[in-house]
Design an enzyme around this catalytic site. Structure first.
Site, PDB file in Angstrom:
ATOM      1  N   PHE A 148       0.848  -1.184   0.000  1.00 11.29           N
ATOM      2  CA  PHE A 148       0.000   0.000   0.000  1.00 11.29           C
ATOM      3  C   PHE A 148       0.882   1.231   0.000  1.00 11.29           C
ATOM      4  O   PHE A 148       2.063   1.153   0.374  1.00 11.29           O
ATOM      5  CB  PHE A 148      -0.911  -0.002   1.237  1.00 11.29           C
ATOM      6  CG  PHE A 148      -2.363   0.250   0.917  1.00 11.29           C
ATOM      7  CD1 PHE A 148      -3.057  -0.623   0.096  1.00 11.29           C
ATOM      8  CD2 PHE A 148      -3.031   1.351   1.432  1.00 11.29           C
ATOM      9  CE1 PHE A 148      -4.391  -0.412  -0.201  1.00 11.29           C
ATOM     10  CE2 PHE A 148      -4.375   1.579   1.137  1.00 11.29           C
ATOM     11  CZ  PHE A 148      -5.044   0.696   0.328  1.00 11.29           C
ATOM     12  N   GLN A 175      -7.923  14.648   5.648  1.00 15.19           N
ATOM     13  CA  GLN A 175      -7.438  13.964   4.451  1.00 15.19           C
ATOM     14  C   GLN A 175      -8.524  13.937   3.373  1.00 15.19           C
ATOM     15  O   GLN A 175      -9.602  13.395   3.584  1.00 15.19           O
ATOM     16  CB  GLN A 175      -7.016  12.530   4.780  1.00 15.19           C
ATOM     17  CG  GLN A 175      -6.415  11.821   3.574  1.00 15.19           C
ATOM     18  CD  GLN A 175      -5.781  10.488   3.937  1.00 15.19           C
ATOM     19  OE1 GLN A 175      -6.463   9.497   4.111  1.00 15.19           O
ATOM     20  NE2 GLN A 175      -4.465  10.469   4.056  1.00 15.19           N
ATOM     21  N   HIS A 191      -9.204  12.350   0.007  1.00 17.39           N
ATOM     22  CA  HIS A 191      -8.742  11.301  -0.891  1.00 17.39           C
ATOM     23  C   HIS A 191      -8.948  11.818  -2.312  1.00 17.39           C
ATOM     24  O   HIS A 191     -10.010  12.340  -2.629  1.00 17.39           O
ATOM     25  CB  HIS A 191      -9.560  10.023  -0.646  1.00 17.39           C
ATOM     26  CG  HIS A 191      -8.958   8.807  -1.252  1.00 17.39           C
ATOM     27  ND1 HIS A 191      -8.927   8.596  -2.606  1.00 17.39           N
ATOM     28  CD2 HIS A 191      -8.353   7.731  -0.698  1.00 17.39           C
ATOM     29  CE1 HIS A 191      -8.331   7.443  -2.854  1.00 17.39           C
ATOM     30  NE2 HIS A 191      -7.973   6.887  -1.715  1.00 17.39           N
ATOM     31  N   LEU A 211     -15.368   6.149  -2.345  1.00 19.40           N
ATOM     32  CA  LEU A 211     -13.976   5.996  -2.740  1.00 19.40           C
ATOM     33  C   LEU A 211     -13.769   5.150  -3.987  1.00 19.40           C
ATOM     34  O   LEU A 211     -14.457   4.175  -4.204  1.00 19.40           O
ATOM     35  CB  LEU A 211     -13.186   5.327  -1.615  1.00 19.40           C
ATOM     36  CG  LEU A 211     -12.686   6.207  -0.497  1.00 19.40           C
ATOM     37  CD1 LEU A 211     -11.555   5.505   0.217  1.00 19.40           C
ATOM     38  CD2 LEU A 211     -12.217   7.553  -1.002  1.00 19.40           C
ATOM     39  N   GLU A 241      -6.999   3.518  -4.762  1.00 18.26           N
ATOM     40  CA  GLU A 241      -5.735   3.901  -5.377  1.00 18.26           C
ATOM     41  C   GLU A 241      -5.250   2.819  -6.337  1.00 18.26           C
ATOM     42  O   GLU A 241      -4.473   3.088  -7.249  1.00 18.26           O
ATOM     43  CB  GLU A 241      -4.704   4.079  -4.248  1.00 18.26           C
ATOM     44  CG  GLU A 241      -3.733   5.191  -4.439  1.00 18.26           C
ATOM     45  CD  GLU A 241      -3.028   5.543  -3.124  1.00 18.26           C
ATOM     46  OE1 GLU A 241      -3.715   6.096  -2.239  1.00 18.26           O
ATOM     47  OE2 GLU A 241      -1.836   5.268  -2.990  1.00 18.26           O
ATOM     48  N   ARG A 276      -1.231  11.360  -2.081  1.00 19.79           N
ATOM     49  CA  ARG A 276      -2.647  11.730  -2.122  1.00 19.79           C
ATOM     50  C   ARG A 276      -2.884  13.233  -2.116  1.00 19.79           C
ATOM     51  O   ARG A 276      -3.711  13.749  -2.865  1.00 19.79           O
ATOM     52  CB  ARG A 276      -3.378  11.118  -0.918  1.00 19.79           C
ATOM     53  CG  ARG A 276      -3.696   9.659  -1.091  1.00 19.79           C
ATOM     54  CD  ARG A 276      -4.413   9.116   0.120  1.00 19.79           C
ATOM     55  NE  ARG A 276      -4.683   7.690  -0.060  1.00 19.79           N
ATOM     56  CZ  ARG A 276      -5.247   6.920   0.860  1.00 19.79           C
ATOM     57  NH1 ARG A 276      -5.614   7.432   2.024  1.00 19.79           N
ATOM     58  NH2 ARG A 276      -5.463   5.650   0.622  1.00 19.79           N
ATOM     59  N   HIS A 305     -12.212  12.453   3.610  1.00 21.28           N
ATOM     60  CA  HIS A 305     -12.123  11.034   3.918  1.00 21.28           C
ATOM     61  C   HIS A 305     -11.844  10.776   5.390  1.00 21.28           C
ATOM     62  O   HIS A 305     -12.466   9.910   5.992  1.00 21.28           O
ATOM     63  CB  HIS A 305     -11.008  10.444   3.042  1.00 21.28           C
ATOM     64  CG  HIS A 305     -10.840   8.968   3.179  1.00 21.28           C
ATOM     65  ND1 HIS A 305     -11.905   8.097   3.119  1.00 21.28           N
ATOM     66  CD2 HIS A 305      -9.734   8.205   3.344  1.00 21.28           C
ATOM     67  CE1 HIS A 305     -11.450   6.860   3.257  1.00 21.28           C
ATOM     68  NE2 HIS A 305     -10.151   6.891   3.411  1.00 21.28           N
ATOM     69  N   ARG A 343      -2.454  10.577   7.157  1.00 22.56           N
ATOM     70  CA  ARG A 343      -2.511   9.175   7.544  1.00 22.56           C
ATOM     71  C   ARG A 343      -2.158   8.273   6.368  1.00 22.56           C
ATOM     72  O   ARG A 343      -2.589   8.512   5.252  1.00 22.56           O
ATOM     73  CB  ARG A 343      -3.911   8.817   8.040  1.00 22.56           C
ATOM     74  CG  ARG A 343      -4.097   7.351   8.349  1.00 22.56           C
ATOM     75  CD  ARG A 343      -5.480   7.047   8.903  1.00 22.56           C
ATOM     76  NE  ARG A 343      -6.548   7.188   7.926  1.00 22.56           N
ATOM     77  CZ  ARG A 343      -6.859   6.271   7.018  1.00 22.56           C
ATOM     78  NH1 ARG A 343      -6.172   5.160   6.933  1.00 22.56           N
ATOM     79  NH2 ARG A 343      -7.857   6.475   6.173  1.00 22.56           N
TER      80      ARG A 343
END
Lengths: 255, 250, 594
Positions: free
Chosen positions: C121, C234, C236, C250, C253, C308, C374, C409
């Site tokens: 990730f 955050q 996204h 969402l 990614e 991001r 997000h 994060r």
């Protein structure tokens, strides 16, 4: 507890706007036609011939016809209880006839007429648990049906050949085999009952068998109907040929 | 913007269906239309929802008589101008509008046996092969929307059976317990005994309506029934037990 | 108010997502009489939406992985603003928490040798995310839920807490209402754990559900707790923007990792125009070079996979410059690079998400995407070891707590945060409560006053709560969104004041039984306070860092890199101060000197 919007007390009450009744009516009718036909044919009403050349109707395979049976007795009675029991206790057929004939329920979210319901917990429906037994018998029938199909290529006195009837009997044996292989109970025996597939080589093999049975099982409904039609058509075709209504196209000269 | 003709249940058991015309746009789902109705015409319209993406299982309702998730029912699936009836789940006691009391399900959940796994390996890891858990992972996709519970005629038409029948959602959980490769809970052996499994007549409505596509009947209920057949009804297994003694159940 | 329903607990847990459930399990196991309050039905919390996985340095795929590497990745991802001790505890304890979930029934995907499989990730040096396909959050919630119902705690479903109660300085309980009946319920408790999750609902475009109204953030502020890092939100970069039914949901990614490229309305791959100098060395600067990366990972990466915050800002600029799609996003196109079979195999849930929810076939055409609010990095300031807030008896864990993630994060660190600090909060709160011999007292007067106040939206007024909410969301989205400037934020503060005044005249229809309009009116009070806290903290931080970008102060500022912005609620309103970051010991500092 008060139920929402007076849950359907009356039979058939639903808010569904689609033609939910079509499938249970159509399938029920189809099944009924088969039941009537197979009863008439199985009891050999009218004493029509069920053998023609190298062909034997699958209702009578294997042919057991001892001399001590009375005049009216049909040899199919020795046979038919097995496939009948197998289909009557089959998980797919149960879904179909509980819906079409017992209206329990006729379709999803359509209320049913029965006041009380105990499902398969009491007689007679507790007998559905005999499906495993009928499966064992049905498994014995697979080689028998293939034997009958193989036999149909051998005309006594004339030898090897092929006819429309042979093709029909091969197709029938294949469809009945696929219906049997897709059985939920068989799926359990070959591997479904295990909790550890990876433990031994044998259980790994059983997992592969389980995967194969699963493929057949996913189309159990289709195999059920296809084999039902094929066995009926095989019987009808052979009787029509045997009684001279139609002529079988084949490679033999004396038939 | 086109208008949707909605017929929505309003009120508690003494309520009635109320007709609304709500503007909607291309791409909307029924839940969007219900929300617009709420924001513009019926501020107190009670409806449960959370994720709006078919992952939480909160917005279950009966639309044109079919138990579905409102967030997964797209407006394009209706004929333009068609009246869309939005009703609460009918198997559970109504609270108000589209909200029902699903607490029975939570009471059943408390009766489910727990897993008790065997000890981990010496290095602290538990080892399970993917082929031993992929069947179980399907069961764990359940989002607890209770649509299968709602559609199941065993309780929908016969609420008195709620006392002895756990329902499809929990048969899925029981199958999960029964098939877990490392579970050592003695209760595991009995998961196919109680819970009213034999009330199911496998008419498969639960499978038909499951928004997660879980094969509830074929992969959970029937295997549980078959596990019980092993114990009581299998003629060959009974013979083997009689001859060789004991129960060699795995 | 003698007739109010009252329950007494050692520990009251507010929120039943991953953190709340884990906290309640631990509090109960520690011997505390535990109550668990959730705003929705049990098992519906937003944790179910988590897809990718739970980050834990178990080293099942790369044995080189260990807690030090995970710790370093986390700190770097947070631009070194994290509470170092939280990040350390998190990295050290996450593996044990994952194994514990497995013991309780979670079935993670497996490696060849039967251990828990881990996936790659963004921002994680090694494949580290334990996962179950793309529904890891659901697995976690269901596992904790099924474990919790056998642990002898009381669960209150569809109950919303309106106020925390205090006895002098310390916490003494919570006042709540049943959403179903509208009746009030009083919880007297020695300790309270906040595990209420996020605050995305103050923004117009968010991946959060209706529950994410920042209740816990607001309750803590009202109770006098210090908040940190509230400016860091955050966004996204790729949320769905159209159709309306799925706005904000969402888009993983993984779509870009597997070959999806971002394009503006005229088909231009605009990311090449937004490569910051900091990443220029490792980023491809022509389309041909970027295309080569998909086949050969030793080449320089495509700019579509910049961090991001960078991507979110770029998309935002394109749309503001009028080069966006008709629905205010940009195109994310994977269909022109990959075959239908490839997409369905690699991205099954994305394929189904677009097919089922939007009727869009992503194997045939592009997706429309845009940034979506997000995750809140900021929250209640807590002690790393115990999750204790600055109010005695009040604890916080999960998204509502601040400090763990710094300014940004990393994906996968959220689920592990929930169980690591959920457990710590549960244990510490239980021990605190068991150390108190008597229940602290609650103020009858305050209860009577609140009981009357929450019914006020029923009498006389003209404001529609849904309209007020929409206006707040639009103001925050426009003016305190991805790109912030002082003047816009001042304007937002004015709007928040105005909305608060109008909320005093809100009118809801119907009665108190399961009335979403009324519930929204009550949630609005929390959302306004949270929106103000975000805005005031964002005004204070005069730099750009992680999830906070200032047009008037582009780029980071070393001085701000040493402080947390602290928001504190006082009689005079929200006060903002700066406090120095806790200092990491030297042996941990060494980890960053390679």
């Amino acid at each position: 507890m008060a139920q929402a919007t007076e849950v359907q007390q009356r039979y058939g009450k639903t808010q569904r706007t689609d033609r939910w009744w079509l499938e249970p009516v159509a399938l029920g009718a189809g099944f009924l036609i088969f039941v009537i036909y197979s009863t008439v044919s199985g009891f050999n009403v009218g004493n029509w011939h069920y053998e023609a050349g190298p062909y034997l109707s699958p209702f009578f395979e294997p042919l057991i016809n001892p001399s001590w049976t009375p005049e009216w007795f049909s040899p199919a009675i020795f046979i038919l209880w097995a496939p009948l029991g197998f289909r009557a206790t089959c998980y797919y057929y149960r879904r179909m006839y509980y819906r079409s004939f017992f209206m329990s329920p006729m379709a999803c979210a359509v209320s049913e007429p029965a006041k009380y319901y105990t499902g398969e917990s009491k007689f007679p429906f507790i007998l559905m648990n005999s499906h495993r037994f009928f499966l064992y018998v049905a498994l014995l029938f697979i080689p028998v049906l293939w034997y009958g199909a193989a036999k149909s290529f051998w005309m006594p006195g004339e030898g090897l050949g092929i006819g429309v009837g042979s093709i029909i009997l091969v197709a029938n044996a294949f469809l009945l085999m696929m219906f049997t292989i897709g059985c939920n109970s068989l799926r359990h025996i070959v591997g479904g009952g295990l909790n550890c597939f990876s433990c031994t080589n044998f259980t790994r093999t059983r997992r592969k068998m389980w995967d194969l049975v699963t493929v057949a099982n996913e189309r159990h409904k289709a195999w059920a109907w296809a084999s039902l039609v094929s066995v009926g058509v095989s019987d009808l075709y052979i009787r029509l040929v045997a009684n001279g209504a139609i002529t079988d196209i084949n490679t033999w000269t004396t038939f | 913007m086109p208008n949707a003709h909605l017929k929505v249940w309003r009120g508690d058991t003494g309520g009635a269906y109320v007709d609304y015309d709500v503007e909607y746009e291309e791409g909307m789902v029924v839940l969007d239309v219900v929300h617009r109705l709420q924001a513009t015409q019926a501020g107190d319209l009670a409806v449960r929802w959370n994720c709006k993406a078919g992952k939480c299982g909160s917005c279950s309702a009966e639309i044109n008589g079919k138990p579905v998730l409102q967030c997964m029912t797209r407006m394009e699936t209706f004929i333009p101008g068609e009246t869309i009836t939005v009703a609460p789940l009918k198997t559970f006691p109504l609270i108000r509008d589209l909200v029902t009391d699903v607490s029975w399900n939570y009471r059943v959940a408390e009766t489910m046996p727990e897993l008790k796994l065997s000890a981990p390996d010496a290095d602290g890891h538990r080892r399970m092969a993917q082929i031993d858990i992929d069947r179980e992972q399907e069961f764990r996709k359940c989002i607890e929307c209770y649509i299968c519970q709602d559609v199941c005629h065993v309780i929908r038409d016969h609420p008195e059976n709620m006392e002895k029948f756990a329902g499809p959602r929990f048969f899925v959980q029981l199958a999960n317990v029964s098939m877990h490769p490392l579970d050592q809970n003695p209760a595991k052996a009995t998961v196919s005994h109680g819970f009213g499994l034999d009330y199911c007549n496998i008419t498969k409505c639960c499978t038909d309506v499951c928004p997660e596509g879980i094969h509830i009947t074929d992969n959970a209920i029937i295997p549980l029934k078959e596990r019980r057949v092993d114990e009581y009804y299998d003629p060959v297994k009974a013979l083997v037990r009689k001859v060789f003694g004991g129960g060699d159940k795995k | 108010m003698a007739e109010i329903e009252t329950h007494d607990y050692d520990v009251l847990v507010i929120g039943a997502g991953g953190a709340g459930l884990r906290a309640a399990v631990e509090a109960s196991a520690t011997g505390a009489r535990t109550g668990l309050v959730c705003k929705s039905l049990l098992g519906k919390a937003h944790t179910v939406m988590a897809e990718g996985g739970i980050a834990a340095a178990m080293g099942n795929v790369y044995s080189e992985d260990n807690w030090q590497v995970h710790f370093r990745d986390t700190m770097r991802g947070g631009k070194m603003l994290n509470n170092w001790r939280m990040a350390q505890l998190h990295a050290q304890e996450a593996p044990a928490r994952v194994m514990e979930l497995e013991e309780w029934g979670a079935l993670f995907d497996r490696t060849e040798d039967g251990r828990i499989l881990q996936r790659d990730f963004g921002g994680h040096r090694y494949a580290r995310l334990a996962h179950v396909g793309d529904r890891t959050g659901l697995e976690m919630i269901r596992t904790l839920q099924q474990h919790a119902v056998h642990r002898g705690m009381d669960v209150y479903q569809e109950v919303t807490v309106n106020r925390l109660l205090k006895d002098g300085d310390r916490i003494s309980g919570a006042l709540a209402y049943y959403r179903e009946s509208g009746r009030m319920v009083l919880f007297r408790a020695k300790a309270v754990i906040l595990a209420t999750g996020g605050l995305g609902k103050v923004f117009a475009i968010t991946s959060n559900s209706w529950e994410g109204t920042g209740d816990g953030h607001s309750l803590a502020m009202q109770a006098g707790a210090d908040m940190i890092d509230m400016e860091f939100v955050q966004f996204h970069p790729t949320g769905m923007v159209w159709p309306p039914s799925v706005r904000g949901i969402l888009v993983t990614e993984g779509v870009r990792g597997d070959g999806g490229t971002l394009k503006n309305a005229s088909g231009e791959r605009f990311m090449f125009n937004y490569i910051p100098s900091m990443f220029a060395a490792e980023t491809a600067d022509t389309e041909a070079e970027a295309d080569a990366w998909y086949e050969d990972r030793t080449k320089r990466r495509t700019p579509d996979l910049l961090p991001r915050d960078e991507v979110a800002r770029a998309i935002n600029s394109e749309v503001k410059a009028g080069r966006g799609t008709p629905h205010g996003g940009v195109y994310l196109d994977i269909a022109s690079r990959r075959s239908s079979e490839y997409i369905k195999r690699r991205l099954p849930s994305m394929y189904h998400q677009f097919m089922q929810l939007a009727g869009v076939d992503i194997t045939a055409g592009p997706m429309e995407v845009g940034p979506t609010a997000h995750y809140a990095m900021g929250g209640v300031k807590v002690d790393a070891e115990t999750a204790a807030t600055t109010v005695p008896g009040l604890y916080a864990a999960g998204e509502v707590a601040g400090g763990m993630h710094g300014s940004n994060r990393l994906g996968g660190n959220s689920l592990s945060d929930l169980v690591v600090f959920g457990r710590r909060a549960g244990e510490a709160a239980a021990q605190y409560a068991l150390g108190l011999s008597t229940l602290p007292s609650v103020s009858e007067g305050e209860i009577a006053e609140r009981s009357a106040a929450i019914l006020k939206p029923f009498d006389g007024g003209k404001e529609n709560p849904y309209t007020l909410h929409r206006e707040l969301q639009d103001a925050m989205q426009e003016e305190v969104g991805i790109i912030r400037t002082n003047s816009e934020m001042q304007s937002a503060l004015g709007k928040i004041d105005n909305l608060r005044e109008r909320l005093g005249h809100v009118q809801v229809e119907g009665n108190i039984q399961y009335n979403p309009g009324w519930h929204l009116a009550l949630d609005m009070e929390h959302m306004l306070l949270v929106a103000e806290a975000i805005t005031r903290a964002a005004v204070e931080r005069k730099e750009s860092r992680g999830g906070h970008t200032r047009d008037d102060f582009p780029g980071p500022n070393a001085d701000f890199g040493k402080v947390n912005v602290v928001v504190r609620h006082t009689a005079g309103g929200l006060g903002v101060t700066q406090e120095p970051l806790p200092q990491m010991p030297d042996e941990l500092k060494k980890l960053f000197e390679e």
